[in-house]
Design an enzyme around this catalytic site. Structure first.
Site, PDB file in Angstrom:
ATOM      1  N   GLY A 105       0.821  -1.194   0.000  1.00 45.87           N
ATOM      2  CA  GLY A 105       0.000   0.000   0.000  1.00 45.87           C
ATOM      3  C   GLY A 105       0.851   1.238   0.000  1.00 45.87           C
ATOM      4  O   GLY A 105       2.071   1.189  -0.156  1.00 45.87           O
ATOM      5  N   GLY A 106       0.183   2.390   0.225  1.00 42.25           N
ATOM      6  CA  GLY A 106       0.883   3.658   0.160  1.00 42.25           C
ATOM      7  C   GLY A 106       1.941   3.801   1.226  1.00 42.25           C
ATOM      8  O   GLY A 106       2.886   4.560   1.061  1.00 42.25           O
ATOM      9  N   MET A 107       1.783   3.120   2.368  1.00 42.93           N
ATOM     10  CA  MET A 107       2.736   3.289   3.459  1.00 42.93           C
ATOM     11  C   MET A 107       3.628   2.077   3.678  1.00 42.93           C
ATOM     12  O   MET A 107       4.742   2.223   4.154  1.00 42.93           O
ATOM     13  CB  MET A 107       1.985   3.582   4.755  1.00 42.93           C
ATOM     14  CG  MET A 107       1.326   4.935   4.771  1.00 42.93           C
ATOM     15  SD  MET A 107       0.623   5.232   6.379  1.00 42.93           S
ATOM     16  CE  MET A 107      -0.535   3.895   6.482  1.00 42.93           C
ATOM     17  N   GLY A 108       3.117   0.897   3.413  1.00 45.07           N
ATOM     18  CA  GLY A 108       3.912  -0.260   3.791  1.00 45.07           C
ATOM     19  C   GLY A 108       3.557  -1.504   3.019  1.00 45.07           C
ATOM     20  O   GLY A 108       2.695  -1.508   2.146  1.00 45.07           O
ATOM     21  N   VAL A 110       2.579  -5.638   3.496  1.00 48.33           N
ATOM     22  CA  VAL A 110       1.932  -6.543   4.440  1.00 48.33           C
ATOM     23  C   VAL A 110       2.393  -7.961   4.147  1.00 48.33           C
ATOM     24  O   VAL A 110       2.400  -8.400   2.997  1.00 48.33           O
ATOM     25  CB  VAL A 110       0.402  -6.451   4.328  1.00 48.33           C
ATOM     26  CG1 VAL A 110      -0.253  -7.346   5.364  1.00 48.33           C
ATOM     27  CG2 VAL A 110      -0.046  -5.018   4.500  1.00 48.33           C
ATOM     28  N   LYS A 127       2.536  -5.538   9.090  1.00 47.53           N
ATOM     29  CA  LYS A 127       2.655  -4.395   8.186  1.00 47.53           C
ATOM     30  C   LYS A 127       3.945  -3.660   8.506  1.00 47.53           C
ATOM     31  O   LYS A 127       4.201  -3.295   9.657  1.00 47.53           O
ATOM     32  CB  LYS A 127       1.454  -3.460   8.348  1.00 47.53           C
ATOM     33  CG  LYS A 127       1.396  -2.377   7.273  1.00 47.53           C
ATOM     34  CD  LYS A 127       0.071  -1.625   7.348  1.00 47.53           C
ATOM     35  CE  LYS A 127      -0.034  -0.598   6.217  1.00 47.53           C
ATOM     36  NZ  LYS A 127      -1.303   0.163   6.305  1.00 47.53           N
ATOM     37  N   ASP A 220     -10.623   6.285   4.845  1.00 49.61           N
ATOM     38  CA  ASP A 220     -10.401   5.540   3.600  1.00 49.61           C
ATOM     39  C   ASP A 220     -11.312   4.320   3.563  1.00 49.61           C
ATOM     40  O   ASP A 220     -10.874   3.210   3.269  1.00 49.61           O
ATOM     41  CB  ASP A 220      -8.930   5.133   3.461  1.00 49.61           C
ATOM     42  CG  ASP A 220      -8.599   4.691   2.035  1.00 49.61           C
ATOM     43  OD1 ASP A 220      -9.282   5.133   1.096  1.00 49.61           O
ATOM     44  OD2 ASP A 220      -7.673   3.887   1.869  1.00 49.61           O
TER      45      ASP A 220
END
Length: 970
Positions: A105-108, A110, A127, A220
């Site tokens: 995803g945008g941050m990390g 998984v 994550k 979100d």
């Protein structure tokens, strides 16, 4: 690629985002069509899509965020620097072993992981922030996300288990791994109707409302962040873009929150609110908007806006400038078919309230939307109950229309009465007389019941104490005299008396009352509710008596009545469905019972009654445990505990009931510490809420005694059993099912201590009690018969044991059917006896029968299947057929290691027999290894001088001598 302009990157990001919303097979054809002959743009987009496709939808973020991250990393071409596109998966993070990547995803990123040691066996999701430029900002947000998740404890929100920092300084957290399907695809795949979709939507809203009460906004909400598991429960994922309400910025200490930066907005355009696009402050109303988009998708499919063009910019323009479409305008056959209906029926179903509810949530200005998610949930609930919704103008015509829909039968009768009045008909008088008679009947029943209890007045009883049993008997004796000419009142009284007799365990006293009430209501002028209630009352009696087939027959008749009267979505229907599921579960028909639990669960969730949901989860969890799916059962029971605590607080008797069942499930899983903790909490609640001699405290002590016995602490088990017996004797008298259960447990304890003569005498006494209390065909009677047979076997009274065990086997087959797990247990017990008697061929056949039943029901293995496999080895070895026995013994060991643990005494027993068989075929080294492992386990469990440990040592010495080696010594 290095020469692409920023605008080109933005367009490519939009293309990837749109592609990822499509099935994998459609993504590249979509990109090729969208690029319209621009090979360079297609090649760029295709490479970035390959980078993004490693995400599987779990905790995913918009593709635009991934593209923005690549931009921050100096727009490196993946072909020239593959490391920029993907990073190698670490082997471990902290004490966790990583298995595979789940998504990005945008941050990390998984990962699926498991504990790297033997202390934790569940799979989890981890994550981790990806490395690269800009990681400090991502790490700060990631730490904040972990802080937010740690405050959230809700059954519909993925749980946080752990967190930390890697050796490279990157934060991570460990959370619940959810196996499920995104909510929109789940609904379409199962062709759920509108009511079922509203049920799931209500679960989502409940989780979001809980988060809002914790001052957390998700920001979100979208189908990819909302999964539905196999039980139909919703799990809300990814609070990675959430913020605490009331903060001046998105994270403490920040002055330029990343969520507002150009090119790096953490939002999903199709579900983003106008204020998110505009960069203005967000609030709980932001989530209300996203829930409105979700509701539109679930009801009508697709987006509420007509988007011209592709990509985020086109969506943003539609949201800011356009008006959302009404859900009822969705008329395609494909959309209707996915909802199990036709286009015209779907349009009519969505028109009115559901159009209004959805469009209210989607209003452009936050102040014009629902004031809270709770307000949104309430309007959905009111719509389902055919009450006026708050969002609609409360005109007389609208409220009257709602009233008519809610009371169709009553309004129709009123219309008829009005017509009758105009025509001068006497029907009005008849209707009034019927209402008067119903009131008189209710008053007569009330007065009679009050009269029963007046006998406990000191003046009426001459000061003597009257027991509950005497009160009931006095009332029953008065029925024939006082109510001879009032059959309907008599039926009502007998229904009440029969139910009370049943709850006291006086089953045979209850039967004539409940049967008489049902007969009267079948032939008299009973209401639908009265007839259905009599059927379920008598079914409860049959269930308590162990007559599960008879209970099922009555419950199915009641279910049919409820279906015709109330429909298949009423709570009354759900209550009978739950009872039916319980009868099927008791008969071992796990596959047949599961759909009824799921039906009841769906209805009660939609009704919003968390207590009713907890009752269903409680029964469903016990079903899973009985079916060998112990971990799934534990999860359902833990969910039920959480619901009951949320509804009642941590100290409540309903919480205690489910805690005891959770403890039982943990005990079955071999988690004795977890079981003990749950039992302790249950007992503390009951002692805080109940009298010290309350029967529920006795039940808890009884269950705790069984746990102590399983742990091998027989002294503690004896003390707890005797305390439970004292409470039960005071509560129920010397002759009752509860007392008989305690006496049976004490007899089992005597058997385990080696007092076989005392155990046999006790089992005979208990058997006589059960036969008088509930008859020969009750499962408790047959279980006690089985226990007596096993005791006689251990005492060497083999002929008597065979007679008793065969009687128990015949009884179980008669009552439970040929394929029930308890029938398998009886086959295995008889096989053990026949082996002792030297009748090995017969023993082999009985073991095969047991294994066949258990393998059909529990293909992954059951502890009782392991016992039968060990029994087979014991029967084959004297016949010189150890080669045939060894595979079965190895499977038995695998089952017991999985179910009971490596060091369990029963696992060691299986290794003992494997070692003996391996020795007989000359495989001395393998035999020695098996026996040494058995000795270590038994010495740790029972001590080096215990008889079982010495037996293994003797077997080891025998092998050493046969192999020409020195004995091992004492």
């Amino acid at each position: 690629m290095a020469g692409m302009r920023l605008a080109d990157w933005d367009a490519v990001g939009d293309l990837i985002e749109a592609a990822l919303e499509r099935p994998a097979a459609e993504r590249r054809p979509y990109l090729r069509q969208a690029c319209a002959g621009d090979d360079h743009r297609y090649a760029t987009a295709e490479r970035l899509l390959a980078f993004a496709e490693r995400a599987t939808g779990f905790l995913d973020q918009p593709a635009a965020a991934q593209v923005a991250e690549l931009l921050q990393e100096a727009v490196t071409d993946p072909e020239s620097d593959p490391a920029a596109a993907t990073a190698a998966m670490p082997e471990r993070i902290g004490s966790w072993r990583l298995l595979r990547e789940l998504g990005r995803g945008g941050m990390g990123t998984v990962y699926l992981a498991e504990r790297a040691d033997a202390d934790f066996h569940h799979q989890v999701a981890i994550k981790l922030v990806r490395s690269g430029l800009g990681v400090a900002e991502l790490a700060a947000r990631f730490k904040y996300e972990r802080q937010i998740l740690a405050t959230l404890d809700h059954p519909n929100i993925a749980r946080l288990y752990d967190g930390g920092v890697t050796n490279d300084g990157l934060p991570y957290f460990v959370m619940e791994y959810v196996e499920g399907q995104r909510i929109d695809r789940y609904c379409d795949a199962h062709r759920l109707d509108i009511d079922a979709r509203l049920d799931l939507f209500a679960q989502v809203c409940g989780a979001v409302a809980y988060a809002h009460r914790k001052l957390v906004v998700h920001r979100d909400l979208k189908p990819a962040n909302i999964l539905v598991d196999a039980t139909g429960a919703v799990k809300l994922l990814d609070f990675g873009v959430a913020k605490l309400v009331g903060g001046a910025t998105d994270e403490p200490g920040e002055t330029d929150a990343p969520v507002t930066r150009a090119g790096y907005r953490l939002l999903t355009p199709e579900y983003a609110s106008p204020e998110q696009f505009l960069g203005t402050p967000v609030s709980t109303a932001t989530d209300v908007y996203s829930l409105g988009v979700l509701l539109y998708a679930l009801l009508a499919g697709g987006s509420p806006y007509r988007v011209e063009g592709t990509g985020a910019r086109a969506v943003e323009k539609a949201v800011l400038d356009g008006e959302p479409d009404r859900p009822s305008n969705a008329r395609t056959a494909e959309i209707a078919d996915a909802r199990g209906t036709t286009p015209d029926r779907l349009r009519r179903r969505l028109q009115g309230d559901l159009d209004t509810i959805t469009l209210t949530a989607l209003r452009k200005t936050p102040e014009e939307r629902y004031a809270s998610v709770d307000a949104l949930i309430e309007d959905v609930r009111r719509h389902r109950a055919r009450l006026p919704i708050v969002a609609r103008p409360q005109t007389f015509g609208y409220r009257a229309g709602r009233f008519v829909r809610r009371h169709r039968a009553g309004v129709a009768m009123s219309a008829l009465l009005a017509a009758s009045l105009l025509a001068g008909s006497a029907a009005t008088l008849w209707q009034a007389r019927a209402a008067t008679l119903e009131a008189q009947k209710a008053s007569r029943i009330r007065d009679f019941l009050v009269g029963i209890f007046e006998v406990n007045d000191p003046d009426a009883s001459s000061g003597e104490t009257i027991t509950a049993r005497e009160l009931l008997d006095n009332g029953a004796a008065r029925i024939d005299v006082e109510l001879a000419g009032e059959p309907e009142v008599r039926a009502g009284i007998q229904a009440v008396l029969g139910t009370v007799y049943r709850k006291l365990g006086l089953l045979e006293d209850a039967r004539p009352h409940l049967e008489s009430a049902l007969t009267q209501r079948r032939t008299g002028r009973a209401t639908v509710e009265e007839l259905a209630a009599s059927l379920t009352d008598l079914a409860s009696l049959e269930y308590a008596a162990g007559r599960y087939t008879e209970a099922e027959t009555l419950q199915r008749e009641a279910l049919d009545i409820r279906l015709r009267a109330d429909g298949a979505t009423s709570v009354a229907y759900a209550a009978v469905a739950l009872d039916l599921a319980g009868s099927l579960r008791a008969r071992g028909e796990h596959e047949a019972a599961a759909p009824w639990y799921e039906t009841a669960l769906r209805i009660q969730r939609l009704a919003g009654d968390s207590g009713a949901v907890a009752r269903v989860l409680n029964g469903y969890g016990l079903l899973k445990v009985g079916a060998g799916e112990v971990n799934e059962g534990i999860e359902l029971l833990a969910h039920a505990v959480a619901l009951r605590k949320a509804e009642h607080g941590p100290v409540h008797t309903e919480v205690a009931v489910t805690l005891c069942n959770l403890a039982f499930a943990r005990q079955r899983a071999g988690d004795y510490d977890g079981a003990g903790s749950a039992f302790d909490e249950c007992l503390a609640i009951r002692r805080a809420r109940l009298d010290p001699d309350h029967p529920d405290i006795g039940r808890t002590l009884n269950n705790m005694a069984l746990l102590a016995e399983a742990r091998g602490d027989l002294a503690a088990a004896d003390s707890l059993h005797r305390r439970a017996l004292e409470i039960r004797q005071r509560a129920f008298g010397a002759f009752s099912p509860e007392v008989a259960g305690s006496l049976n447990n004490l007899a089992v304890l005597a058997y385990r201590r080696g007092d076989l003569a005392g155990a046999a005498a006790s089992f005979r006494d208990v058997l006589a009690q059960w036969r008088e209390l509930v008859g020969d065909d009750h499962p408790n009677t047959i279980t006690t018969l089985n226990n007596l047979g096993m005791t006689l076997n251990a005492a060497g009274e083999l002929t008597a044991s065979e007679s008793v065990l065969r009687e128990a086997l015949a009884g179980r087959r008669r009552v439970l059917g040929d394929e029930h797990p308890q029938v398998a247990e009886s086959h295995a017990n008889l096989a053990d006896l026949l082996t002792k008697m030297g009748r090995y061929r017969e023993a082999e056949a009985e073991n095969l029968a047991a294994i066949a039943i258990l393998d059909a029901e529990f293909p992954d293995g059951h502890p009782n299947a392991a016992s039968a496999l060990v029994g087979m080895g014991r029967a084959l070895r004297p016949q010189g057929r150890c080669g045939e026995a060894i595979p079965g013994l190895e499977r038995a060991i695998a089952i017991r290691v999985e179910r009971l643990g490596e060091d369990n005494a029963r696992t060691a027993d299986a290794r003992l027999w494997l070692g003996r068989c391996l020795s007989d075929v000359g495989r001395y080294d393998e035999a020695g290894e098996a026996l040494e492992r058995a000795r270590a386990a038994l010495a740790a469990a029972n001590g080096a001088d215990h008889a079982s440990t010495r037996e293994v040592i003797a077997a080891i010495d025998s092998i050493r001598m046969r192999a020409g080696r020195r004995p091992s010594g004492p």
